[in-house]
Design an enzyme around this catalytic site. Structure first.
Site, short mmCIF file in Angstrom:
data_model
loop_
_atom_site.label_atom_id
_atom_site.label_comp_id
_atom_site.label_asym_id
_atom_site.label_seq_id
_atom_site.Cartn_x
_atom_site.Cartn_y
_atom_site.Cartn_z
N LYS A 204 11.13 -5.03 2.31
CA LYS A 204 10.39 -5.08 1.04
C LYS A 204 9.17 -4.17 1.13
CE LYS A 204 7.68 -8.67 -0.51
NZ LYS A 204 6.46 -8.25 -1.19
N ASP B 251 9.00 -3.85 -4.51
CA ASP B 251 8.35 -4.98 -5.21
C ASP B 251 7.08 -4.50 -5.91
OD1 ASP B 251 7.71 -7.54 -6.03
OD2 ASP B 251 6.92 -8.16 -4.08
N LYS C 107 6.64 -5.09 -9.34
CA LYS C 107 6.42 -6.01 -10.47
C LYS C 107 6.02 -5.29 -11.75
CE LYS C 107 5.12 -9.95 -7.50
NZ LYS C 107 5.07 -9.27 -6.17
N HIS D 34 5.39 -4.35 -15.45
CA HIS D 34 5.04 -5.16 -16.64
C HIS D 34 4.38 -4.21 -17.63
CE1 HIS D 34 3.05 -9.11 -18.28
NE2 HIS D 34 3.69 -8.42 -19.21
N ASP D 35 5.15 -3.74 -18.61
CA ASP D 35 4.62 -2.75 -19.56
C ASP D 35 5.53 -2.76 -20.79
OD1 ASP D 35 3.30 -0.42 -20.64
OD2 ASP D 35 2.76 0.14 -18.59
N PRO E 192 8.66 -1.79 -23.16
CA PRO E 192 10.04 -1.59 -22.69
C PRO E 192 10.34 -0.15 -22.28
CG PRO E 192 10.03 -3.06 -24.58
CD PRO E 192 8.61 -2.59 -24.41
N THR F 91 2.77 -17.54 -8.02
CA THR F 91 2.46 -18.83 -7.38
C THR F 91 0.96 -19.05 -7.24
OG1 THR F 91 2.91 -17.74 -5.30
CG2 THR F 91 4.61 -19.22 -6.12
N ARG G 154 4.84 -12.38 7.72
CA ARG G 154 4.12 -12.65 8.96
C ARG G 154 4.94 -13.26 10.09
NH1 ARG G 154 -0.68 -14.96 5.36
NH2 ARG G 154 1.15 -15.14 4.03
O1 C5P Z 1 3.84 -13.16 5.35
P1 C5P Z 1 4.66 -13.95 4.38
O2 C5P Z 1 5.99 -14.39 4.95
O3 C5P Z 1 3.90 -15.06 3.71
O4 C5P Z 1 5.01 -12.86 3.27
C1 C5P Z 1 5.66 -13.19 2.09
C2 C5P Z 1 5.82 -11.97 1.22
O5 C5P Z 1 6.33 -12.40 -0.02
C3 C5P Z 1 4.52 -11.22 0.92
O6 C5P Z 1 4.85 -9.84 0.75
C4 C5P Z 1 4.06 -11.83 -0.39
O7 C5P Z 1 3.32 -10.93 -1.16
C5 C5P Z 1 5.41 -12.12 -1.06
N1 C5P Z 1 5.36 -13.22 -2.05
C6 C5P Z 1 4.93 -14.50 -1.74
N2 C5P Z 1 4.90 -15.47 -2.68
C7 C5P Z 1 5.29 -15.20 -3.93
C8 C5P Z 1 5.73 -13.93 -4.27
C9 C5P Z 1 5.75 -12.95 -3.29
O8 C5P Z 1 4.57 -14.77 -0.60
N3 C5P Z 1 5.29 -16.18 -4.81
#
Ligand code: C5P
Length: 236
Positions: A32, A59, A61, A63-64, A66, A123, A214
């Site tokens: 990603k 990724d 995202k 948003h604009d 169409p 989230t 991570r």
């Molecule tokens: O390091 P970690 O496993 O938490 O990384 C999760 C990845 O998923 C990061 O790139 C984060 O920006 C993305 N992400 C997230 N929660 C979301 C949407 C995307 O952790 N709701």
């Protein structure tokens, strides 16, 4: 089953991203690339990861309006990414334009269309945040509403947090692909993730793909960490 692990390349430089990708590629399904790495590395980082043969989830995202989203999706499709994200709150017309652009651009290049994934409610937004922007203060309901809208607009996938995975999976056609971040094993630090699932738990709850950052890139041995997570998915 193909490998559902997508490693988030949340590292500060192109060199670090390429080194990480090379190290863990045999143990994962895709990488990603988010807005930080894309903004610093440009489209070249996508080309360089693709040149290793790995799949890319872009990724950004979108948003604009169409027309602009359709052109951005076309540009991402020309970069040969396998997945990309748009905000479902951009509305049905925007989602239809994104999906049509992915299909048409890929077809003109003789390739399969990338999976256009809808992002529902970030989230980081709770009831208060939703109310502040004039929406009903119920994130779960808003996620369900936007997920249903994405299906009716023809999207084939959604990004879905562990918090909402099981409920959303029940509401949607089985063909809908769900991509889930927030994955943590029993020994992993949660970091800023408030609610997590392990990789096998997320797959059991209906995830199609797992975005893992991570626990893999910050591990002492990222390749071994990825292999260990993969092994938890094939255990009987
Ligand atoms: O390091 P970690 O496993 O938490 O990384 C999760 C990845 O998923 C990061 O790139 C984060 O920006 C993305 N992400 C997230 N929660 C979301 C949407 C995307 O952790 N709701």
């Amino acid at each position: 089953m193909s490998n559902p692990i997508i490693v988030a390349l949340d590292v500060p430089s192109v060199e670090k991203a390429l080194a990480l990708a090379e190290q863990v590629a045999p143990a994962v399904g895709a990488f990603k690339i988010g807005s930080e790495l894309f903004t610093s590395g440009g489209p070249d980082i996508v080309r360089r990861i693709r040149a290793t043969g790995a799949s890319v989830f872009l990724d950004l995202k979108f948003h604009d309006i169409p027309n602009t989203v359709a052109k951005s999706v076309a540009a991402a499709t020309r970069l040969d990414v396998q997945m990309l994200t748009i905000h479902t709150s951009g509305g049905p017309e925007m989602m239809r334009a994104a999906e049509a652009s992915a299909q048409e651009t890929a077809s003109s290049l003789g390739r399969p269309a990338p999976l256009v994934l809808g992002v529902t409610v970030l989230t980081s937004m709770d009831g208060n945040e939703l109310a502040a922007v004039g929406l009903p203060p119920n994130p779960g309901k808003q996620v369900e509403r936007l997920a249903a809208l994405a299906v009716s607009a023809g999207l084939r996938g959604l990004v879905c947090s562990p918090l909402e995975l099981a409920a959303v999976r029940q509401l949607l056609p089985a063909t809908m692909q769900l991509v889930t971040p927030g994955i943590r094993g029993p020994g992993d630090a949660a970091g800023d993730q408030k609610r997590t699932l392990s990789a096998p738990e997320a797959m059991a709850a209906g995830a199609s793909w797992l975005v893992i950052g991570r626990p893999i890139y910050a591990a002492e041995n990222p390749r071994a960490a990825a292999e260990k997570i993969l092994a938890t998915l094939s255990a009987p």
